[in-house]
Design a protein around this motif. Structure first.
Motif, PDB file in Angstrom:
ATOM      1  N   UNK A  17      52.542  56.141  10.664  1.00 40.60           N
ATOM      2  CA  UNK A  17      53.233  56.750  11.421  1.00 40.60           C
ATOM      3  C   UNK A  17      52.236  57.247  12.483  1.00 40.60           C
ATOM      4  N   UNK A  18      52.786  57.404  13.835  1.00 45.41           N
ATOM      5  CA  UNK A  18      52.101  57.778  15.072  1.00 45.41           C
ATOM      6  C   UNK A  18      52.909  58.957  15.585  1.00 45.41           C
ATOM      7  N   UNK A  19      52.413  59.967  15.994  1.00 48.24           N
ATOM      8  CA  UNK A  19      52.984  61.014  16.745  1.00 48.24           C
ATOM      9  C   UNK A  19      52.152  61.349  17.954  1.00 48.24           C
ATOM     10  N   UNK A  20      52.628  61.803  19.146  1.00 47.28           N
ATOM     11  CA  UNK A  20      52.058  62.100  20.243  1.00 47.28           C
ATOM     12  C   UNK A  20      52.834  62.841  20.879  1.00 47.28           C
ATOM     13  N   UNK A  21      52.066  64.077  21.775  1.00 41.65           N
ATOM     14  CA  UNK A  21      52.501  65.106  22.593  1.00 41.65           C
ATOM     15  C   UNK A  21      51.931  65.140  23.789  1.00 41.65           C
ATOM     16  N   UNK A  22      52.617  64.894  24.894  1.00 42.01           N
ATOM     17  CA  UNK A  22      52.168  64.811  26.180  1.00 42.01           C
ATOM     18  C   UNK A  22      51.896  66.080  26.741  1.00 42.01           C
ATOM     19  N   UNK A  23      50.568  66.330  26.865  1.00 41.99           N
ATOM     20  CA  UNK A  23      50.166  67.709  27.392  1.00 41.99           C
ATOM     21  C   UNK A  23      50.045  68.049  28.919  1.00 41.99           C
ATOM     22  N   UNK A  25      50.117  65.214  32.756  1.00 43.02           N
ATOM     23  CA  UNK A  25      50.254  63.656  33.099  1.00 43.02           C
ATOM     24  C   UNK A  25      51.521  62.995  32.936  1.00 43.02           C
ATOM     25  N   UNK A  26      51.494  61.780  32.748  1.00 42.93           N
ATOM     26  CA  UNK A  26      52.690  60.793  32.336  1.00 42.93           C
ATOM     27  C   UNK A  26      52.053  59.871  31.613  1.00 42.93           C
ATOM     28  N   UNK A  27      53.089  59.096  30.814  1.00 37.79           N
ATOM     29  CA  UNK A  27      52.793  58.332  29.913  1.00 37.79           C
ATOM     30  C   UNK A  27      54.022  57.178  29.786  1.00 37.79           C
ATOM     31  N   UNK A  28      53.723  55.966  29.756  1.00 39.99           N
ATOM     32  CA  UNK A  28      54.692  55.245  29.593  1.00 39.99           C
ATOM     33  C   UNK A  28      54.639  54.218  28.406  1.00 39.99           C
ATOM     34  N   UNK A  29      55.933  53.784  27.783  1.00 43.51           N
ATOM     35  CA  UNK A  29      55.527  52.670  26.869  1.00 43.51           C
ATOM     36  C   UNK A  29      57.033  51.636  26.909  1.00 43.51           C
ATOM     37  N   UNK A  30      57.190  51.007  25.761  1.00 45.41           N
ATOM     38  CA  UNK A  30      58.211  49.980  25.900  1.00 45.41           C
ATOM     39  C   UNK A  30      59.634  50.798  26.006  1.00 45.41           C
ATOM     40  N   UNK A  31      59.324  52.334  25.610  1.00 44.57           N
ATOM     41  CA  UNK A  31      60.745  52.781  25.541  1.00 44.57           C
ATOM     42  C   UNK A  31      60.898  53.725  26.614  1.00 44.57           C
ATOM     43  N   UNK A  32      59.958  53.937  27.258  1.00 42.04           N
ATOM     44  CA  UNK A  32      60.421  54.841  28.514  1.00 42.04           C
ATOM     45  C   UNK A  32      59.163  55.603  29.211  1.00 42.04           C
ATOM     46  N   UNK A  33      59.476  56.533  29.864  1.00 44.38           N
ATOM     47  CA  UNK A  33      58.270  57.473  30.420  1.00 44.38           C
ATOM     48  C   UNK A  33      58.533  58.944  29.801  1.00 44.38           C
ATOM     49  N   UNK A  34      57.250  59.239  29.524  1.00 43.54           N
ATOM     50  CA  UNK A  34      57.072  60.848  28.958  1.00 43.54           C
ATOM     51  C   UNK A  34      56.215  61.509  29.893  1.00 43.54           C
ATOM     52  N   UNK A  35      56.595  62.884  29.783  1.00 45.01           N
ATOM     53  CA  UNK A  35      55.848  63.936  30.680  1.00 45.01           C
ATOM     54  C   UNK A  35      55.739  65.094  29.881  1.00 45.01           C
ATOM     55  N   UNK A  37      55.096  68.152  27.531  1.00 48.29           N
ATOM     56  CA  UNK A  37      56.198  68.722  26.479  1.00 48.29           C
ATOM     57  C   UNK A  37      56.843  67.807  25.705  1.00 48.29           C
ATOM     58  N   UNK A  38      56.865  66.472  26.138  1.00 49.28           N
ATOM     59  CA  UNK A  38      57.514  65.525  25.265  1.00 49.28           C
ATOM     60  C   UNK A  38      56.788  65.124  24.126  1.00 49.28           C
ATOM     61  N   UNK A  39      57.494  65.108  23.062  1.00 49.67           N
ATOM     62  CA  UNK A  39      56.920  64.720  21.464  1.00 49.67           C
ATOM     63  C   UNK A  39      57.611  63.227  21.054  1.00 49.67           C
ATOM     64  N   UNK A  40      56.605  62.255  20.986  1.00 52.52           N
ATOM     65  CA  UNK A  40      57.088  61.053  20.461  1.00 52.52           C
ATOM     66  C   UNK A  40      56.506  60.675  19.027  1.00 52.52           C
ATOM     67  N   UNK A  41      57.824  60.283  18.547  1.00 48.66           N
ATOM     68  CA  UNK A  41      57.164  59.697  17.061  1.00 48.66           C
ATOM     69  C   UNK A  41      57.688  58.371  16.787  1.00 48.66           C
TER      70      UNK A  41
END
Length: 75
Positions: A17-23, A25-35, A37-41
């Motif tokens: 498993x990989x889990x990350x929480x954006x604290x 800035x912004x982060x982009x991957x193959x599935x979208x853009x995260x800001x 408060x976003x939690x991605x699993x």
């Protein structure tokens, strides 16, 4: 994880498993853009590339090893 502006990673596979929480800035991957408060699993076996044009501060956990240098399968 502190990512400098313009940082990126090529496609890689997470064995666990990989889990990350954006604290900040912004982060982009193959599935979208995260800001903030976003939690991605991602489930084991997930593959993705990422980039952060503006930079980001991320709290991340990994459940197992990561295999890098994979070929992108997207057409």
């Amino acid at each position: 994880v502190h990512c400098e502006p313009g940082a990126s990673a090529k496609s890689h596979l997470h064995k666990g498993h990989e889990t990350f929480l954006i604290l900040d800035g912004s982060f982009e991957d193959d599935n979208g853009v995260y800001h903030p408060g976003d939690l991605i699993c991602y489930a084991p076996g997930s593959q993705h590339a990422w980039r952060t044009p503006q930079g980001a501060l991320i709290y991340a956990t990994w459940g197992d090893r990561v295999e890098s240098g994979l070929t992108d399968t997207a057409a």
